[in-house]
Design an enzyme around this catalytic site. Sequence first.
Site, PDB file in Angstrom:
ATOM      1  N   LYS A 137      70.806  45.018   3.755  1.00  0.00           N
ATOM      2  CA  LYS A 137      71.664  46.179   3.448  1.00  0.00           C
ATOM      3  C   LYS A 137      72.408  46.656   4.691  1.00  0.00           C
ATOM      4  CE  LYS A 137      68.443  49.889   4.429  1.00  0.00           C
ATOM      5  NZ  LYS A 137      67.080  50.269   4.017  1.00  0.00           N
ATOM      6  N   ARG A 178      59.576  59.785   1.118  1.00  0.00           N
ATOM      7  CA  ARG A 178      60.737  59.287   0.408  1.00  0.00           C
ATOM      8  C   ARG A 178      60.175  58.661  -0.876  1.00  0.00           C
ATOM      9  NH1 ARG A 178      65.020  55.110   3.020  1.00  0.00           N
ATOM     10  NH2 ARG A 178      63.616  53.636   1.999  1.00  0.00           N
TER      11      ARG A 178
HETATM   12  C1  PLP Z   1      66.166  49.920   4.906  1.00  0.00           C
HETATM   13  C2  PLP Z   1      64.779  49.616   4.508  1.00  0.00           C
HETATM   14  C3  PLP Z   1      63.983  48.784   5.304  1.00  0.00           C
HETATM   15  C4  PLP Z   1      64.446  48.223   6.630  1.00  0.00           C
HETATM   16  O1  PLP Z   1      64.337  49.179   7.631  1.00  0.00           O
HETATM   17  P1  PLP Z   1      64.658  48.821   9.177  1.00  0.00           P
HETATM   18  O2  PLP Z   1      64.318  50.048   9.910  1.00  0.00           O
HETATM   19  O3  PLP Z   1      66.096  48.472   9.236  1.00  0.00           O
HETATM   20  O4  PLP Z   1      63.785  47.675   9.538  1.00  0.00           O
HETATM   21  C5  PLP Z   1      62.707  48.479   4.854  1.00  0.00           C
HETATM   22  N1  PLP Z   1      62.234  48.984   3.694  1.00  0.00           N
HETATM   23  C6  PLP Z   1      62.962  49.796   2.908  1.00  0.00           C
HETATM   24  C7  PLP Z   1      62.381  50.307   1.636  1.00  0.00           C
HETATM   25  C8  PLP Z   1      64.258  50.148   3.294  1.00  0.00           C
HETATM   26  O5  PLP Z   1      64.965  50.959   2.503  1.00  0.00           O
END
Ligand code: PLP
Length: 358
Positions: A39, A134
Amino acid sequence: MTRSLTPRIEINLAKIAHNASTLVGIYGAKNIGLMGVTKTVCGAPEIAKVLLEQGIPMLADSKLLNLKRMRDAGIKADFVYLRSPSLSEVDMVIEYADISINTELAVVTKLSEAALVSNIVQNIIVMIEMGDLREGIMPEDLDCFIQEVLTLKGIEIVGIGVNFACFGGVKPDNRKMDDLSLLASMIETKYTLPLSYVSGGNSANYEWFMGAADVGKVNNLRLGESIYLGRETLNRLVIPELYTDAFTFISEVIESKVKPSMPYGEIGQNAFGEVPQFQDRGLMNRVIVGVGNQDVMVSGLTPLLDIEILGSSSDHTVINAKDSNLRVGDEVTFNLNYGALLSLMVSPYVEKKYSYVI
Ligand SMILES: *Cc1c(COP(=O)(O)O)cnc(C)c1O
């Protein structure tokens, strides 16, 4: 010679490959597999391909359109939808995601119906709340949730997961990870349900991982930022031997003049409804680069030159050029933080330029 277009983000795939393979090695040493989170880079197929080549067979994204983008480009991976689906997109989840993360029975029920229509099985990872507040099911409700899901056809629970340091800034420490392992054991024993994925978190889990003598049942992490920007995310410390400059942003000077440092005239609101405050620093070498809040989260840019970003509007960023001698047409290079990277990769106004050597 034709000039390269600006604004552009330069993406060094060799550096991303190095970071990815180094992290696969680090985490693999304690049997933790990785999901590559795409993403952050808008599901760019060029980058997805690099992650796969470096031994990350699962790609996770929080936008279904990014999963589609990668599939349409012919990327072959296990695709994970990294956000609890909305009811309105359940059919698309079935189409584009091999696995989705879930926290709501109403959604999983709809996924079950859609899976049956398509005659497939949707794999789910159940997200558990552990303090960051969250997404996630409260641990005391987990048992009940699993019992309900086990009655649904077309749904298979393949794992559980937790997320940290995204909303509340809560650390994934030993206690949290031990709790997760206990929950995993409880589920596996009580329901004779082997969990392929016990997913302990994201780039914020590095400190825990390095300090943990035993990672328990945690066997998966979902990494974005540490692959792309070479840092853990609790303190934004550089992970040894990783590149922090796999991405750089280039903008171009469109005006260069000596001007006062204080706006003059009667002061009202600026473009974003703020009444800005300025200090009089006398005359100043000022440049404008042709990029603004529509293109990038300007606050996430750090110039490589000794210059200072004074502010930005939709399409202009105003800079104190100091003694840099910047002229119209000069390129100005910036390092990026996470927010700047996200915004640049999704912007249709920003050229993406890939390179393949370090
Ligand atoms: C964006 C996201 C990640 C990745 O997080 P980073 O800090 O970029 O490694 C992992 N798990 C979820 C649920 C996310 O939304």
